[in-house]
Design an enzyme around this catalytic site. Structure first.
Site, PDB file in Angstrom:
ATOM      1  N   HIS A 182     -41.273 -53.140  17.842  1.00 44.12           N
ATOM      2  CA  HIS A 182     -41.813 -54.048  16.827  1.00 44.12           C
ATOM      3  C   HIS A 182     -42.986 -54.853  17.402  1.00 44.12           C
ATOM      4  O   HIS A 182     -44.033 -55.004  16.760  1.00 44.12           O
ATOM      5  CB  HIS A 182     -40.727 -55.027  16.357  1.00 44.12           C
ATOM      6  CG  HIS A 182     -39.586 -54.389  15.646  1.00 44.12           C
ATOM      7  ND1 HIS A 182     -39.753 -53.517  14.593  1.00 44.12           N
ATOM      8  CD2 HIS A 182     -38.232 -54.526  15.813  1.00 44.12           C
ATOM      9  CE1 HIS A 182     -38.561 -53.133  14.147  1.00 44.12           C
ATOM     10  NE2 HIS A 182     -37.632 -53.725  14.878  1.00 44.12           N
ATOM     11  N   HIS A 235     -35.995 -51.699  21.815  1.00 45.11           N
ATOM     12  CA  HIS A 235     -36.109 -51.714  20.353  1.00 45.11           C
ATOM     13  C   HIS A 235     -37.103 -52.782  19.889  1.00 45.11           C
ATOM     14  O   HIS A 235     -38.011 -52.495  19.092  1.00 45.11           O
ATOM     15  CB  HIS A 235     -34.728 -51.974  19.740  1.00 45.11           C
ATOM     16  CG  HIS A 235     -34.703 -51.943  18.247  1.00 45.11           C
ATOM     17  ND1 HIS A 235     -34.405 -50.811  17.538  1.00 45.11           N
ATOM     18  CD2 HIS A 235     -34.955 -52.914  17.323  1.00 45.11           C
ATOM     19  CE1 HIS A 235     -34.472 -51.071  16.245  1.00 45.11           C
ATOM     20  NE2 HIS A 235     -34.796 -52.346  16.082  1.00 45.11           N
ATOM     21  N   GLU A 236     -36.933 -53.990  20.388  1.00 39.89           N
ATOM     22  CA  GLU A 236     -37.798 -55.083  19.943  1.00 39.89           C
ATOM     23  C   GLU A 236     -39.227 -54.914  20.454  1.00 39.89           C
ATOM     24  O   GLU A 236     -40.177 -55.356  19.808  1.00 39.89           O
ATOM     25  CB  GLU A 236     -37.223 -56.431  20.406  1.00 39.89           C
ATOM     26  CG  GLU A 236     -35.860 -56.765  19.816  1.00 39.89           C
ATOM     27  CD  GLU A 236     -35.841 -56.737  18.301  1.00 39.89           C
ATOM     28  OE1 GLU A 236     -36.881 -57.049  17.676  1.00 39.89           O
ATOM     29  OE2 GLU A 236     -34.807 -56.393  17.724  1.00 39.89           O
TER      30      GLU A 236
END
Length: 499
Positions: free
Chosen positions: A23, A19-20
């Site tokens: 980003h 997920h990170e």
């Protein structure tokens, strides 16, 4: 338990990293200066310093974050660390559409990871056979020639990829076209659904002879309003008293029950006297030779403490009758290796058994070939994702909505059960979790990615940015509310799963 917790930590770390990374990679793509990539919260346990970014691991594994220079415009003026960073590399300086994509990339990567995992599972293990366990006598399915043991391939042109999908393509339909496999050959049939029921699963206290097929009447009331304590009179004149019941309301159906799980134990609390690999042959005299019968036997044992009979009925017509024998305890006839033995559980032990047992599926897997497996894997994930969307759309319309969520304690339990059932189940669970993470993070709530996306969209539409001080306060309040919600759901987990 220690191994289960380790699995949970590794899974959580992997999901958060994906997920990170979404980003992170988009921030780098748009030239944003990333100061920190962190797994977990709290003080640093260890870190690695890159050219620009410090990669940290922290002890509170409730998530992670990517710290970007200029992500908090309120603190920018007083942050001396930003003086040497070019203004055009600050997140706040980027156009709204770039900030939107940087935020959106986290949930996107989570969702794509879920799809990728489900495709891997599909390519390696294929799909569960959707096998009919029991056909309701005189139902549309019975009249169309479907039998116990038939494997469904498709319903109305939709490939069936799990037993739970059958009702999805039958519900609301009058005409049903079915493709199925029997003895290795593909057959086709069609049927017209009609109303079945109400169907009852009746646990009746009775020592009298009960007809295996026939009608019953009620000494009082109507058969559609059966309740505990109702006295039943049967066609042979014998009577019985309802101890407990399950009711399936009238509905347009085919009239089939699917094979879901077997009576072979995949995991169980060892204090219950049972072991992994045990096969339960009967419970209080009720055979557990099929998924349908096993579920019925568990139901009877959980409510009955005297001798009696389990009746499966359609309206007032008895479809099956299975006698059970109970002296207050629960007697399980179990095959362990080559030995067959009786295991006697008291009520507390049986409750512990029900709360801890997981069994292997009742079906085998089928493999359609690599290309079809990949395509079907995407279709299956689409269906799962759609169900998640429907669930979230209606969650707060349901009573006790927060009870529908699972926190870390529940996830640990689920990981433990899945790991005992094998790598296929574990990878499937991980796919579910990462899909959920991506979807939940898109909710337009403060502090979540979806909340940040709302402000980016407002700016793209209006051409004006919301006052950064107001935006900062909203996200701060949202963060503390989410933490409070997390604590409450964890509390509910402890109550539900016993810590």
């Amino acid at each position: 338990m220690a191994l289960t917790i380790l699995y949970f930590i590794l899974i959580l770390v992997g999901i958060v990293m994906v997920h990170e990374f979404g980003h992170f990679i988009f921030a780098k793509m748009f030239g944003v200066y990333v100061t920190e990539f962190s797994i977990g919260f709290g003080p640093k346990l260890f870190s690695i310093k890159g050219k620009e970014t410090e990669y940290c691991f922290k002890p509170i594994l409730l998530g992670g974050y990517v710290k970007m220079a200029g992500d908090n415009p309120i603190e920018m003026e007083n942050d001396s660390n930003l003086e040497e960073i070019p203004k055009d590399r600050l997140l706040y300086s980027k156009k709204a559409w770039k900030r939107f994509l940087i935020v959106f990339a986290g949930p996107l990567f989570s969702i794509l990871a879920g799809y990728a995992l489900m495709m891997v599972v599909s390519l390696i293990w294929g799909f569960p056979q959707v096998q009919i366990d029991w056909v309701v006598p005189n139902s549309p399915a019975a009249e169309a020639g479907l039998q116990s043991g038939d494997v469904l391939k498709s319903v109305n042109g939709h490939v069936i990829l799990s037993p739970t999908e059958v009702s999805m393509f039958v519900k609301g339909q009058d005409n049903i076209n079915v493709e199925y496999i029997r003895n290795g050959k593909v057959h086709r049939t069609s049927l017209v659904t009609r109303e079945i029921g109400p169907q009852y699963f009746l646990v009746v206290s009775s020592s009298a002879s009960v007809p295996k097929g026939g009608e019953f009447s009620l000494a009082k009331g109507n058969f559609e309003n059966i309740s505990n304590g109702s006295v039943l009179t049967f066609s042979n004149g014998s009577t019985g008293t309802v101890v407990a019941y399950q009711k399936i309301p009238r509905a347009k159906e085919m009239g089939i029950y699917m094979a879901m799980f077997s009576s072979k134990i995949a995991s169980v609390d060892p204090t219950t006297k049972l072991r992994k690999g045990d096969v339960i042959l009967s419970i209080d005299g009720i055979p557990c030779d099929t998924s349908f019968n096993f579920q019925n036997a568990l139901f009877v044992a959980s409510v009955a403490s005297t001798n009696g009979v389990l009746l499966v009925t359609n309206q007032n017509k008895i479809l099956t009758a299975q006698r059970f024998h109970s002296n207050g305890n629960v007697i399980l006839k179990v095959k362990r290796g080559n030995d067959i033995k009786d295991i006697i559980l008291d009520r507390n032990e049986f409750k512990a058994f029900l709360n801890s047992v997981a069994t292997y599926p009742a079906y085998k897997n089928w493999y359609p070939g690599a290309w079809d497996a990949a395509v079907y894997g995407v279709i299956r994930t689409n269906r799962i994702f759609t169900k998640m969307l429907v669930f979230l759309a209606g969650i707060f319309k349901t009573k006790n909505a927060l009870n529908q969520f699972v926190g870390p304690v529940g996830l640990v339990k689920m990981v433990g059960q899945a790991s005992n059932e094998g790598m296929q189940m574990l990878l499937t669970l991980i796919a579910f979790i990462t899909l959920n993470l991506g979807l939940v993070n898109l909710l337009p709530l403060p502090a979540l990615d979806g909340g940040h996306l709302v402000f980016a969209v407002i700016e793209m539409v209006t051409g004006k940015r919301v006052n950064p001080e107001i935006e900062g306060y909203i996200h701060t309040v949202g963060f503390f509310l989410l933490m409070a919600l997390f604590v409450y759901i964890t509390y509910l987990d402890i109550i539900r799963f016993g810590g």
